[in-house]
Every structure is written in structure tokens, then in C-alpha cells.
Design a protein around this motif. Structure first.
Motif, PDB file in Angstrom:
ATOM      1  N   LEU A 537       0.846  -1.191   0.000  1.00 34.30           N
ATOM      2  CA  LEU A 537       0.000   0.000   0.000  1.00 34.30           C
ATOM      3  C   LEU A 537       0.883   1.243   0.000  1.00 34.30           C
ATOM      4  CD1 LEU A 537      -2.837  -1.048   2.463  1.00 34.30           C
ATOM      5  CD2 LEU A 537      -2.891  -0.987  -0.032  1.00 34.30           C
ATOM      6  N   ALA A 538       1.526   1.500  -1.147  1.00 36.03           N
ATOM      7  CA  ALA A 538       2.417   2.650  -1.243  1.00 36.03           C
ATOM      8  C   ALA A 538       1.643   3.952  -1.282  1.00 36.03           C
ATOM      9  CB  ALA A 538       3.296   2.525  -2.472  1.00 36.03           C
ATOM     10  N   ILE A 539       0.364   3.901  -1.699  1.00 34.75           N
ATOM     11  CA  ILE A 539      -0.469   5.102  -1.700  1.00 34.75           C
ATOM     12  C   ILE A 539      -1.892   4.695  -1.361  1.00 34.75           C
ATOM     13  CG2 ILE A 539      -0.889   4.944  -4.182  1.00 34.75           C
ATOM     14  CD1 ILE A 539      -1.021   8.026  -4.214  1.00 34.75           C
ATOM     15  N   SER A 540      -2.560   5.524  -0.607  1.00 34.78           N
ATOM     16  CA  SER A 540      -3.964   5.299  -0.309  1.00 34.78           C
ATOM     17  C   SER A 540      -4.668   6.642  -0.343  1.00 34.78           C
ATOM     18  CB  SER A 540      -4.138   4.639   1.065  1.00 34.78           C
ATOM     19  OG  SER A 540      -3.619   5.462   2.090  1.00 34.78           O
ATOM     20  N   VAL A 541      -5.987   6.595  -0.529  1.00 39.48           N
ATOM     21  CA  VAL A 541      -6.776   7.815  -0.595  1.00 39.48           C
ATOM     22  C   VAL A 541      -8.031   7.627   0.248  1.00 39.48           C
ATOM     23  CG1 VAL A 541      -7.865   7.064  -2.738  1.00 39.48           C
ATOM     24  CG2 VAL A 541      -7.941   9.466  -2.102  1.00 39.48           C
ATOM     25  N   TYR A 542      -8.409   8.649   1.008  1.00 36.70           N
ATOM     26  CA  TYR A 542      -9.608   8.556   1.825  1.00 36.70           C
ATOM     27  C   TYR A 542     -10.081   9.978   2.171  1.00 36.70           C
ATOM     28  CZ  TYR A 542      -6.038   9.245   5.460  1.00 36.70           C
ATOM     29  OH  TYR A 542      -4.971   9.720   6.205  1.00 36.70           O
ATOM     30  N   PRO A 543     -11.374  10.180   2.377  1.00 41.10           N
ATOM     31  CA  PRO A 543     -12.414   9.219   1.977  1.00 41.10           C
ATOM     32  C   PRO A 543     -12.574   9.209   0.461  1.00 41.10           C
ATOM     33  CG  PRO A 543     -13.402  11.263   2.727  1.00 41.10           C
ATOM     34  CD  PRO A 543     -11.923  11.410   2.953  1.00 41.10           C
ATOM     35  N   ASN A 544     -13.090   8.140  -0.094  1.00 38.77           N
ATOM     36  CA  ASN A 544     -13.250   8.030  -1.549  1.00 38.77           C
ATOM     37  C   ASN A 544     -14.375   7.035  -1.839  1.00 38.77           C
ATOM     38  OD1 ASN A 544     -12.675   8.600  -4.199  1.00 38.77           O
ATOM     39  ND2 ASN A 544     -10.971   7.166  -4.359  1.00 38.77           N
ATOM     40  N   PRO A 545     -15.549   7.501  -2.272  1.00 37.53           N
ATOM     41  CA  PRO A 545     -15.899   8.848  -2.732  1.00 37.53           C
ATOM     42  C   PRO A 545     -15.827   9.889  -1.601  1.00 37.53           C
ATOM     43  CG  PRO A 545     -17.498   7.237  -3.507  1.00 37.53           C
ATOM     44  CD  PRO A 545     -16.657   6.548  -2.494  1.00 37.53           C
ATOM     45  N   THR A 546     -15.708  11.144  -2.007  1.00 42.40           N
ATOM     46  CA  THR A 546     -15.573  12.234  -1.049  1.00 42.40           C
ATOM     47  C   THR A 546     -16.529  13.370  -1.408  1.00 42.40           C
ATOM     48  OG1 THR A 546     -14.011  13.800  -0.075  1.00 42.40           O
ATOM     49  CG2 THR A 546     -13.731  13.298  -2.404  1.00 42.40           C
ATOM     50  N   ILE A 547     -16.788  14.235  -0.406  1.00 46.91           N
ATOM     51  CA  ILE A 547     -17.620  15.428  -0.647  1.00 46.91           C
ATOM     52  C   ILE A 547     -16.816  16.700  -0.374  1.00 46.91           C
ATOM     53  CG2 ILE A 547     -19.666  16.724   0.080  1.00 46.91           C
ATOM     54  CD1 ILE A 547     -21.034  14.075   0.678  1.00 46.91           C
ATOM     55  N   ASP A 548     -16.141  16.758   0.788  1.00 46.90           N
ATOM     56  CA  ASP A 548     -15.522  18.007   1.220  1.00 46.90           C
ATOM     57  C   ASP A 548     -14.009  18.049   1.078  1.00 46.90           C
ATOM     58  OD1 ASP A 548     -17.949  17.940   3.784  1.00 46.90           O
ATOM     59  OD2 ASP A 548     -17.948  19.282   2.042  1.00 46.90           O
ATOM     60  N   TYR A 549     -13.328  16.922   1.280  1.00 49.72           N
ATOM     61  CA  TYR A 549     -11.868  16.924   1.242  1.00 49.72           C
ATOM     62  C   TYR A 549     -11.397  15.509   0.916  1.00 49.72           C
ATOM     63  CZ  TYR A 549     -12.102  14.481   5.705  1.00 49.72           C
ATOM     64  OH  TYR A 549     -12.354  13.553   6.673  1.00 49.72           O
ATOM     65  N   VAL A 550     -10.114  15.403   0.586  1.00 51.65           N
ATOM     66  CA  VAL A 550      -9.523  14.093   0.320  1.00 51.65           C
ATOM     67  C   VAL A 550      -8.084  14.109   0.827  1.00 51.65           C
ATOM     68  CG1 VAL A 550      -8.669  14.628  -1.997  1.00 51.65           C
ATOM     69  CG2 VAL A 550      -9.239  12.284  -1.402  1.00 51.65           C
ATOM     70  N   THR A 551      -7.605  12.966   1.304  1.00 48.13           N
ATOM     71  CA  THR A 551      -6.248  12.815   1.819  1.00 48.13           C
ATOM     72  C   THR A 551      -5.522  11.722   1.040  1.00 48.13           C
ATOM     73  OG1 THR A 551      -6.861  13.517   4.046  1.00 48.13           O
ATOM     74  CG2 THR A 551      -4.854  12.209   3.829  1.00 48.13           C
ATOM     75  N   LEU A 552      -4.326  12.052   0.564  1.00 44.44           N
ATOM     76  CA  LEU A 552      -3.465  11.086  -0.093  1.00 44.44           C
ATOM     77  C   LEU A 552      -2.341  10.711   0.870  1.00 44.44           C
ATOM     78  CD1 LEU A 552      -3.056  12.750  -3.616  1.00 44.44           C
ATOM     79  CD2 LEU A 552      -4.698  11.004  -2.956  1.00 44.44           C
ATOM     80  N   ASN A 553      -2.178   9.442   1.117  1.00 46.85           N
ATOM     81  CA  ASN A 553      -1.116   8.935   1.984  1.00 46.85           C
ATOM     82  C   ASN A 553      -0.125   8.183   1.096  1.00 46.85           C
ATOM     83  OD1 ASN A 553       0.470   7.560   3.844  1.00 46.85           O
ATOM     84  ND2 ASN A 553      -1.235   7.272   5.282  1.00 46.85           N
ATOM     85  N   PHE A 554       1.116   8.685   0.999  1.00 46.69           N
ATOM     86  CA  PHE A 554       2.061   8.063   0.070  1.00 46.69           C
ATOM     87  C   PHE A 554       3.465   8.051   0.657  1.00 46.69           C
ATOM     88  CE2 PHE A 554       1.949  12.553  -0.892  1.00 46.69           C
ATOM     89  CZ  PHE A 554       3.271  12.897  -1.141  1.00 46.69           C
ATOM     90  N   ASN A 555       4.315   7.191   0.103  1.00 47.80           N
ATOM     91  CA  ASN A 555       5.701   7.053   0.534  1.00 47.80           C
ATOM     92  C   ASN A 555       6.641   7.652  -0.499  1.00 47.80           C
ATOM     93  OD1 ASN A 555       5.622   5.515   3.083  1.00 47.80           O
ATOM     94  ND2 ASN A 555       4.638   3.960   1.804  1.00 47.80           N
ATOM     95  N   MET A 556       7.741   8.223  -0.037  1.00 50.28           N
ATOM     96  CA  MET A 556       8.784   8.738  -0.918  1.00 50.28           C
ATOM     97  C   MET A 556      10.071   7.928  -0.738  1.00 50.28           C
ATOM     98  SD  MET A 556       7.752  11.264  -2.845  1.00 50.28           S
ATOM     99  CE  MET A 556       9.294  12.090  -3.295  1.00 50.28           C
ATOM    100  N   GLU A 557      10.670   7.566  -1.858  1.00 47.02           N
ATOM    101  CA  GLU A 557      11.935   6.825  -1.842  1.00 47.02           C
ATOM    102  C   GLU A 557      13.067   7.687  -1.298  1.00 47.02           C
ATOM    103  OE1 GLU A 557      14.750   4.424  -5.052  1.00 47.02           O
ATOM    104  OE2 GLU A 557      13.227   5.836  -5.727  1.00 47.02           O
ATOM    105  N   LYS A 558      12.968   8.996  -1.575  1.00 40.71           N
ATOM    106  CA  LYS A 558      13.967   9.942  -1.112  1.00 40.71           C
ATOM    107  C   LYS A 558      13.325  11.316  -1.073  1.00 40.71           C
ATOM    108  CE  LYS A 558      15.676  10.774  -5.801  1.00 40.71           C
ATOM    109  NZ  LYS A 558      16.838  10.742  -6.720  1.00 40.71           N
ATOM    110  N   THR A 559      13.945  12.238  -0.356  1.00 39.25           N
ATOM    111  CA  THR A 559      13.455  13.610  -0.361  1.00 39.25           C
ATOM    112  C   THR A 559      13.642  14.201  -1.758  1.00 39.25           C
ATOM    113  OG1 THR A 559      13.995  13.908   1.962  1.00 39.25           O
ATOM    114  CG2 THR A 559      13.755  15.903   0.633  1.00 39.25           C
ATOM    115  N   ALA A 560      12.570  14.754  -2.300  1.00 40.44           N
ATOM    116  CA  ALA A 560      12.631  15.266  -3.674  1.00 40.44           C
ATOM    117  C   ALA A 560      11.500  16.250  -3.904  1.00 40.44           C
ATOM    118  CB  ALA A 560      12.535  14.120  -4.670  1.00 40.44           C
TER     119      ALA A 560
END
Length: 624
Positions: A537-560
Motif C-alpha cells: 500500500l504505497a499510496i492510499s486515498v480517503y475518503p473516496n468517494p468524497t464530498i468536502d476533502y480528500v487525503t493522499l497517503n504516500f511514501n517517498m523513496e527519497k526527499t525530492a
């Protein structure tokens, strides 16, 4: 040996028709016929005999009957787009595919159609074949190493019969090439020539075997080979015909060779099995043409899937899935056939439009390419797009093919301007979570010279717009004596096995001399890039479907430095949300969806000019 899987019955199970099948099989062994040297200096006379017959609708030939059927189909499904704009293509920025190396391949002399095919090794050497020439190209140095006719290549076989329909495959496990071509067009002279490169260098020596094109002694000869490999065996689908057949009018049956590859690489006695008299319920011949299903990331096995359908029907939903269990070395290989019904019908493809009254032959509905990955078979064939009345592509999916009742679904792809022709397909995913594919095909229209294109199928089940790989230089009028031109009958496509998400493909384009040219291209997907060390689960999104806002949770291999952009369903950039650095490890990105209308959007995170994550977001309407 006679094998009968069950009585000839058609049984209705869970709303699906499951047909019982039967077949015969015969085992043969073949001694090495010759060692061929691609680098020899034999004079190359490039002998070619071309039949100029144009099958008119109503003639007794197979192609003549197809033309008559297509003329009737045209009355029912006329072309519905009256105006032809100056540009037919657009680029989908959500699903980027980089077009890498591009170059003209084999130059056809007078052989029509081209029958393009190709294979590329892990070391970057391409063997490209047309009817009837072989070109070897070094992609590392962008150099043509050698071009040779099949006749010259096969000199050591000691036959001057016509050699045609070459097919190529690369075996990444053995790091070897396999070439198959046909010799002779009568039952007295017909041979299926199978050649194994002795090393990974196709410029060197090849072990050649001359399998009989009439192994049963039933006065038929072999044509239309289609090949594929498991992790141990070669499979050759063959159509057989009676002597004097005109444009397939003397079709007898479709048969299948299963060949052990280890002996071929070593030049030893070749063990083979020939499946014939393949029947489906009440003595009906189930198949016309067999297409082996290649592996996605690599060849699979020991079993092998192959596909067929009702290639010459006006309208059908039938898919025949052949399953060869066990390899040739096991001495227990057998064949099973499932009769499946697709959720979507396929219609006989119409002739494709060129400028003026010039048209292309689109042949029949046969399955032309397929791969197996993640317990799903994806396949492509030509069909009629009933929405526009133009020739389109039938992209099919067989889910859980090893189950008792596989599910079959399909999407018809098309355009309101372009006719599509002779598609092929390869897997372009990066790991076991992907279902991505690149579909390549020929295109033409009254304002677009015949060229070569691709469409990209994403993990989200979306398709890119058709994207031009090679624009034609002219319309095709190969002999200048008529409006009806041959266009196929095949094109080649292969994943570069040691490079993730890279597909090489070969198709046709109209040359300035009004001939069918060959174009070879490297296509690299930049979608769904996931570093292998990340958790699933390198990326997830919630809530989805959404009405007011959405959050992406993701990993980075390095600072960039990254940018986050939002796109609509048409690929239009709605807004650039963010441009700044994201730190190594886990990151949480949140934004408001209040300004958005209800619908489907895509959030894309880009780093170093590559999309590293993409996520579909559904904006729901407020309930009040």
C-alpha cells in the motif's frame, strides 16, 4: 492417440454454455535438418512470387465471401461521421507513455501483406520479420546488422520452394531466439521450418528442423502460423488447406504443434505433439486460427493457454479457450477446450478507408494477440465499432481462466474518424499489482495516411486516447491497379523482459512510394511507478468517494521536489495543487474538494518529470 474429454453434450451451467470437446493427437520426432548461418555470404536473390488476385464480393474464395458479408454489414452499420477534421489524434496527459527509439524496419519489396512480427532480446537485439525478409537490429548502437531474405537464410535446407510467413519469439529463460516460417504451398512440399538460435546472437548459427506441413498424409498443406512459448515449449497454431486453395477457400482445419525447446536449442532430436481433429459438440469444428497466450512479465508454464473464436461470423460472443496441460517432456500433455461467452458481441470488421475510393482489407475477427498476467488473460482482435460504423478493436478479458467458469468481458475501442486494424497487445505493468497494457495497431482514414498508433490501458480500467507513433507518408496503392489493398495480416508486440514497463512493437505505415512500410517503436509506460522496496500500500486515498476533502497517503523513496496536479476524465488539468519538496518516507497530502463538481478526477504526483503515483478520486454530490 484418441482423447475424448466427455460425451458430445452442451450443458448449461450457471447461465454459461460449457461445451465438451474432443481431439486427436499424434507424436512425432524430427532430426535436425540443417544448421543455418545468418552471417554467411551466400548470394541473396530475394525470389518472390506474389498473387495479384483481388477477391471481388460474391467470388467463391474465402476473402471474396468475407467482402460480400462486409458489404451487407455496411448497409446495416453505415459510417456515422461525415466530417473529417485535419487532426485525428490527441494526447492523454494522465496516462503518459514515452515513445523511445523509432525507426523504419524491413523494407518490403513486392511481398504483400507485410505480416509484421518481431522479437527483442534482453541484450537489446531485435529480429524483425516480414513476408519474407529478416532484419537484425542492434538497439544499443542504433545499427542494422544485416538484412536477409528467408530464401537466402534457408539455403542449407536445400529447397527452392516458396518460403513465407516468418514468426519470431524470444525466450528470456534460455536467452535464445526462435523463428518459424513455412515452406511450400502444396501438400507434397509443405514444411513448417522451426529454427533455434544456438546462442543469444541471432547473427550466428541456428538449428533448423523441417516439420511436415502434411503430417497426417491427408493431402493438406499448412498456412497462417501463429506462435508462442511457455517456459519450456513452443506452440504453433496452423491452418490447413487443400491444394489449389484460393484466398483460403480450401480450409480444412486448424491444428496445433507442441514442441520441446530444450532439444531445439541443443540441436538434438526434436520431440513434438500434433493436435488435430479438434471438435466442439456434435462434431462441429470449434476453431479457425489459434492464438497462443504469451506471458505478461515472463513466459509461464508448464501449462499453456491459447484462444480462438468464431472469426468469420457476422456477429458473435463466442470465445474458445484452449488449455494445454503439462509440457512435452512430461509425456502427459493433453488439451482441454472451454466454450465461453463474452459480455460483449464482436462484429465482422468493415473494410478500412483510405483517400478517395481506396480501402484496406481488414480480414476477419480472429484473435491476434494475448497475454496472461495476474490470473487474467487480456486479448485483442479486430471488429466493427457499431457506434461509428468504422473498424475498431475488441479488447477482451478472461478472468480466472483456470477456474471452472471463467468470466469473459470486453470493451470495443474505436474512433469517429479513424479505422483501426491488426492490433496486438503486451503487458506494461511494473509488478504483480498491475494490469496495465499497451495496445498497438494500424490506423487510416480519408485524411490520415496509413500509420501506426497505440492506446494505453491503465490499472483503473481507463484508456488513453489513440496516440500516433508513425504518420504515413502517403496512401497505399501497392500495385497501382485497384482500390482494394492488403493491410496485415499481423503485427508484432513484445515486452522487454528485463526492463520494467517497456514494450517494443512493429506495425505498418504508408510509404511515399504508396507501399506498406514497417515501423518499429519502443514504448515506455511512466504510470504506476512503485519502488520495489515499498510496502504493497504505497499510496492510499480517503475518503473516496468524497464530498468536502480528500487525503493522499504516500511514501517517498527519497526527499525530492514533487508536484500534485488534478485532472478531469478528459485529461484536462483542472488545477496544479502543489509544487515543493516532499520528505523521505511517509507523507500525508490533503486538499479540499469543495470547488469541484461531482464526477471522476485523477490526482497525479510527479517527481523528476515522472508520474510516480496516480489515484482516481470520485467527488460525490451533496445529498441536499
Amino acid at each position: 492417440m484418441r482423447f475424448v474429454s466427455a460425451l458430445f453434450l452442451l450443458v448449461l451451467i450457471s447461465g454459461k454454455l460449457i461445451a465438451q470437446s474432443s481431439y486427436n493427437s499424434t507424436n512425432f520426432t524430427w532430426e535436425k535438418a540443417a544448421v543455418l548461418n545468418f552471417s554467411d555470404t551466400n548470394p541473396d536473390w530475394e525470389v518472390s512470387l506474389q498473387n495479384l488476385e483481388v477477391p471481388a464480393p460474391g467470388s467463391p474464395s474465402y476473402r471474396g465471401q468475407l467482402r460480400a458479408m462486409k458489404a451487407e454489414m455496411r448497409k446495416k452499420y453505415p459510417v456515422k461521421s461525415a466530417d473529417y477534421p485535419s487532426s485525428s489524434f490527441k494526447t492523454d496527459s494522465i496516462s503518459p507513455v514515452i515513445i523511445g527509439k523509432n525507426f523504419e524496419g524491413n523494407i518490403a519489396q513486392n511481398s504483400i501483406p507485410n505480416d509484421n512480427d518481431m522479437a527483442i532480446s534482453d541484450s537489446g537485439i531485435i529480429v524483425s520479420v516480414i513476408n519474407s525478409r529478416v532484419l537484425i537490429y542492434d538497439t544499443n548502437n542504433d545499427t542494422i546488422l544485416k538484412v536477409k531474405s528467408l530464401g537466402s537464410f534457408a539455403t542449407s535446407l536445400g529447397t527452392i520452394d516458396t518460403k513465407f510467413d516468418p514468426k519470431m519469439v524470444y525466450d528470456p529463460d534460455a536467452d535464445r531466439f526462435i523463428m518459424v516460417f513455412l515452406n511450400g504451398s502444396t501438400f507434397q512440399k509443405s514444411k513448417v521450418i522451426v529454427c533455434y538460435s544456438q546462442t543469444n546472437d541471432p547473427m550466428g548459427l541456428w538449428n533448423a528442423y523441417a516439420l511436415s506441413g502434411n503430417p497426417l498424409g491427408n493431402d493438406t498443406w499448412s498456412d497462417y502460423p501463429v506462435i508462442g512459448i511457455s517456459n519450456s515449449d513452443l506452440f504453433i497454431g496452423i491452418n490447413t488447406f487443400t491444394n489449389g486453395s484460393s484466398n483460403n477457400s480450401g480450409f480444412k482445419e486448424t491444428c496445433l504443434w507442441q514442441v520441446g525447446n530444450a532439444e531445439g536449442y541443443n540441436g538434438a532430436t526434436l520431440n513434438t505433439k500434433y493436435y488435430h481433429d479438434i471438435l466442439l459438440s456434435n462434431g462441429i469444428k470449434a476453431i479457425f486460427n489459434i492464438c497462443p497466450v504469451k506471458g505478461g512479465t515472463k513466459p509461464y508454464g508448464p501449462d499453456m493457454f491459447l484462444l480462438s473464436n468464431r472469426a468469420t461470423n457476422y456477429d458473435s460472443d463466442s470465445i474458445f479457450m484452449l488449455h494445454v496441460t503439462n509440457n512435452i517432456a512430461s509425456s502427459s500433455a493433453s488439451l482441454d477446450i472451454k466454450f465461453l461467452r463474452s459480455s460483449t458481441h464482436y462484429l465482422l470488421p468493415p473494410e478500412a478507408h483510405q483517400q478517395g475510393t481506396n480501402t484496406f482489407d481488414t480480414n476477419d475477427n480472429r484473435i491476434l494477440g494475448a497475454f496472461y498476467e495476474n490470473d487474467v488473460i487480456q486479448f485483442v482482435q479486430e471488429c466493427l465499432n457499431a457506434t461509428t460504423g468504422l473498424a475498431g478493436i475488441y479488447h477482451g478479458f478472461i478472468e480466472n481462466p483456470q477456474s471452472e467458469n471463467p468470466n469473459v468481458r470486453a470493451t470495443v475501442l474505436g474512433d469517429n474518424i479513424l479505422d483501426f486494424g491488426f492490433p496486438n497487445i503486451s503487458y506494461s505493468g511494473r509488478d504483480h499489482r498491475d494490469q496495465e497494457a499497451i495496445i498497438t495497431f494500424n490506423h487510416t482514414s480519408p485524411v490520415d495516411f496509413a500509420g501506426f498508433s497505440y492506446m494505453y490501458y491503465t490499472n483503473e480500467g481507463e484508456y488513453s486516447a489513440p496516440v500516433k507513433i508513425k504518420t504515413g507518408d502517403n496512401y497505399v496503392d501497392a500495385f497501382g491497379d485497384g482500390d482494394y489493398e492488403r493491410w496485415g495480416d499481423y503485427s508484432g508486440s513484445q515486452r522487454r523482459y528485463n526492463e520494467q514497463a517497456t514494450v517494443w512493437a512493429v506495425g505498418s505505415f504508408g510509404t511515399s512510394a504508396k507501399k506498406n512500410g514497417t515501423w518499429i517503436s519502443e514504448l515506455m509506460s511512466t504510470d504506476s511507478i512503485r519502488p520495489s522496496e515499498y510496502p504493497p500500500l504505497a499510496i492510499s486515498v480517503y475518503p473516496n468517494p468524497t464530498i468536502d476533502y480528500v487525503t493522499l497517503n504516500f511514501n517517498m523513496e527519497k526527499t525530492a521536489a514533487i508536484s500534485v496536479d488534478l485532472y478531469d476524465m478528459n485529461g484536462k488539468n483542472v488545477i496544479s495543487l502543489f509544487q515543493d519538496q516532499a520528505k523521505f518516507g511517509q507523507n500525508i497530502f490533503t486538499f479540499s474538494t469543495a470547488p469541484l463538481a461531482a464526477g471522476i478526477y485523477f490526482a497525479a504526483i510527479t517527481s523528476e518529470e515522472k508520474i510516480i503515483y496516480k489515484q482516481k478520486i470520485v467527488k460525490a454530490a451533496r445529498p441536499y
